[in-house]
Motif scaffolding. Structure first.
Motif, short mmCIF file in Angstrom:
data_model
loop_
_atom_site.label_atom_id
_atom_site.label_comp_id
_atom_site.label_asym_id
_atom_site.label_seq_id
_atom_site.Cartn_x
_atom_site.Cartn_y
_atom_site.Cartn_z
N PRO A 95 32.67 55.96 45.18
CA PRO A 95 33.62 54.63 45.04
C PRO A 95 32.88 53.00 44.76
O PRO A 95 33.41 52.42 43.99
N VAL A 96 31.98 52.96 45.37
CA VAL A 96 31.24 51.83 45.46
C VAL A 96 30.64 51.32 43.98
O VAL A 96 30.91 50.52 43.36
N GLU A 97 29.99 52.56 43.65
CA GLU A 97 29.21 52.50 42.25
C GLU A 97 30.36 52.21 41.07
O GLU A 97 30.35 51.30 40.18
N VAL A 98 31.51 53.02 41.25
CA VAL A 98 32.57 52.92 40.12
C VAL A 98 33.28 51.38 40.39
O VAL A 98 33.72 50.95 39.13
N ILE A 99 33.60 51.05 41.39
CA ILE A 99 34.26 49.54 41.53
C ILE A 99 33.13 48.51 41.04
O ILE A 99 33.46 47.66 40.22
#
Length: 485
Positions: free
Chosen positions: A74-78
């Protein structure tokens, strides 16, 4: 050769879809607020990519793929959605109210410089060689000449910092894709990225809805910008970024300004000085030299794939126990001999590369009445690298039978049952793809009686029997793993 030609076509398309948006943003910004342009742009891109993904794999599978990606990283995608899309788009749109289209695009061409600096830290295996770095120096000098000349002419140098910050933001996003999301399916990743950018920019756009003017020109510019440039263009950029190094993929940032400057001169009547033309020539020649030098020193892609497979097998066997080079070679030959014989000419360079990266070390061991022997051991960094390669295999590691079998041979070293199951599910999804087959016509796998050759029919029959057996094993293994948990 076909692989390089395909990468070249991707590069040309990305160059065009990076150069044209500067003109479109300028036109759209003349009638719409920056926040509204950003939100509409990425909303249209998201809709385009969802349509393409649904037509390609079906809605259910597309949603499942996006859900898995968001849940796992999630962090990388955001981060990619903000740094590669939402933030730089706002910076560029605001900046083009005060600086020329050409200047904005030329400052963005510094993106490879920031990527090269970041790669030196995050991607040591992709560091530039000295002669490649030397080619970037005149390219950056040409960019500086263009920016300086435009800045003196327009008196808008403080506002020029906005596209410069956008270049840094693009670099961060590209490095995130290359280092953390390299194995993600490109279409799914781009679709999620555009969705994140739309959500992030929506509140700012809603606050400026009252400033919207209903003029045909700006709205048409936003439509082309969203569907063609941000949708299909960003998808091509993600593909290119996953296929080649981050710095090489970003080189289109040098060529795109030439497209933007020419369009600005022709459509917006922005004047080009002799100095700008000369500097643009320096940029193009420098990029061409970099491409030529990179191709002349690059190893064939197949060689790189075999090297990666050999390195994974070495790490896997040494994770099980420390070994002498002779015993390691024997085990490698048993596992990989059907693919390619493991010679000293392949093994020892591979060991040297792993030692240089501090993934493998040698320690002396007293021999039984003989000379001291060298034993190979895996370091802590080596175990971490092995876990990374096993838990985040590339798409080719899943679809190529030989590479997949190497991953499968050491999958028991992954402590997480969930991670193990995810690899097996990816392989099962690949095998169950209805469009998969040796002989296809119009996206339909031909039946045995439709093949012109009995030998082709034999290939099809053997492949289907093998695939059926593997699917049964995968399904039963996944059921057993679910029951155990």
């Amino acid at each position: 050769m076909a692989h390089r030609r395909w990468n070249g076509l991707l590069g040309v398309w990305v160059t065009l879809t990076l150069g044209v948006p500067f003109l479109l943003i300028s036109v759209a910004g003349s009638g719409l607020p920056a926040a509204v342009v950003t939100c509409l742009r990425f909303g249209l891109a998201f809709s385009t990519l969802v349509t393409v993904s649904t037509a390609r794999t079906g809605l259910a599978r597309a949603v499942r793929g996006a859900g898995v990606l968001i849940r796992e990283k999630p962090v990388e995608v955001i981060g990619v959605g903000v740094c590669s899309a939402a933030l730089p788009s706002v910076l560029i749109t605001v900046g083009e109210h005060h600086v020329q289209t050409g200047l904005s695009s030329l400052l963005l061409s510094t993106t490879p410089l920031w990527i090269a600096v970041g790669s030196h830290i995050l991607l040591p295996s992709e560091r530039l060689r000295w002669h490649q770095a030397a080619c970037l120096v005149p390219a950056l000098c040409g960019t500086a000449l263009l920016a300086g000349n435009a800045g003196r002419a327009g008196g808008a140098m403080p506002w020029a910092l906005l596209p410069l910050f956008a270049a840094v933001s693009y670099a961060v996003g590209n490095l995130l894709v290359r280092s953390r999301l390299r194995t993600a399916e490109a279409l799914t990743l781009t679709c999620v990225q555009m969705g994140v950018a739309t959500i992030v920019s929506a509140p700012f756009a809603a606050a400026r809805v009252g400033s919207v003017r209903w003029e045909a020109g700006p709205w048409a510019a936003v439509a082309v910008l969203g569907v063609v440039c941000s949708g299909l263009g960003w998808f091509a950029n993600t593909l290119l970024l996953q296929r080649v190094s981050a710095v090489r993929a970003s080189l289109v940032s040098f060529a795109a300004p030439v497209v933007a400057v020419l369009l600005g001169a022709i459509v917006l009547r922005e004047r080009l000085s002799h100095l700008q033309l000369e500097a643009a020539g320096v940029v193009l020649v420098s990029v061409a030299a970099f491409v030529v030098l990179t191709r002349s020193t690059a190893r064939p892609s197949q060689s790189l794939e075999v090297r990666a497979m050999l390195e994974l097998a070495i790490l896997g066997f040494l994770a099980e126990q420390s070994l002498h080079a002779y015993e390691l070679r024997r085990r490698l030959a048993v596992l990989l001999g059907h693919v390619r014989p493991v010679s000293d000419g392949a093994l020892y360079p591979a060991l040297k590369r792993l030692q240089q990266k501090q993934l493998v070390v040698r320690r002396p061991e007293p021999g039984a009445g003989g000379p001291t022997r060298q034993v190979l051991e895996l370091t802590g960094a080596g175990r971490a690298e092995l876990q990374h390669r096993l838990t985040e295999p590339s798409e080719l590691d899943i679809t190529d039978r030989n590479k997949y079998f190497v991953v499968l041979a050491f999958l028991h070293l992954v402590p997480s049952r969930q991670a193990q199951a995810e690899i097996l599910r990816r392989r099962l999804d690949f095998l169950q793809d209805p469009q998969r087959g040796f002989f296809v016509d119009n996206d339909r796998v031909l039946r045995r009686d439709e093949l012109s050759s009995p030998f082709r029919a034999g290939i099809q029959q053997i492949a289907r029997a093998t695939s059926s057996a593997e699917q049964k094993w995968l399904a039963s293994t996944l059921d057993a793993m679910r029951t155990a948990t």
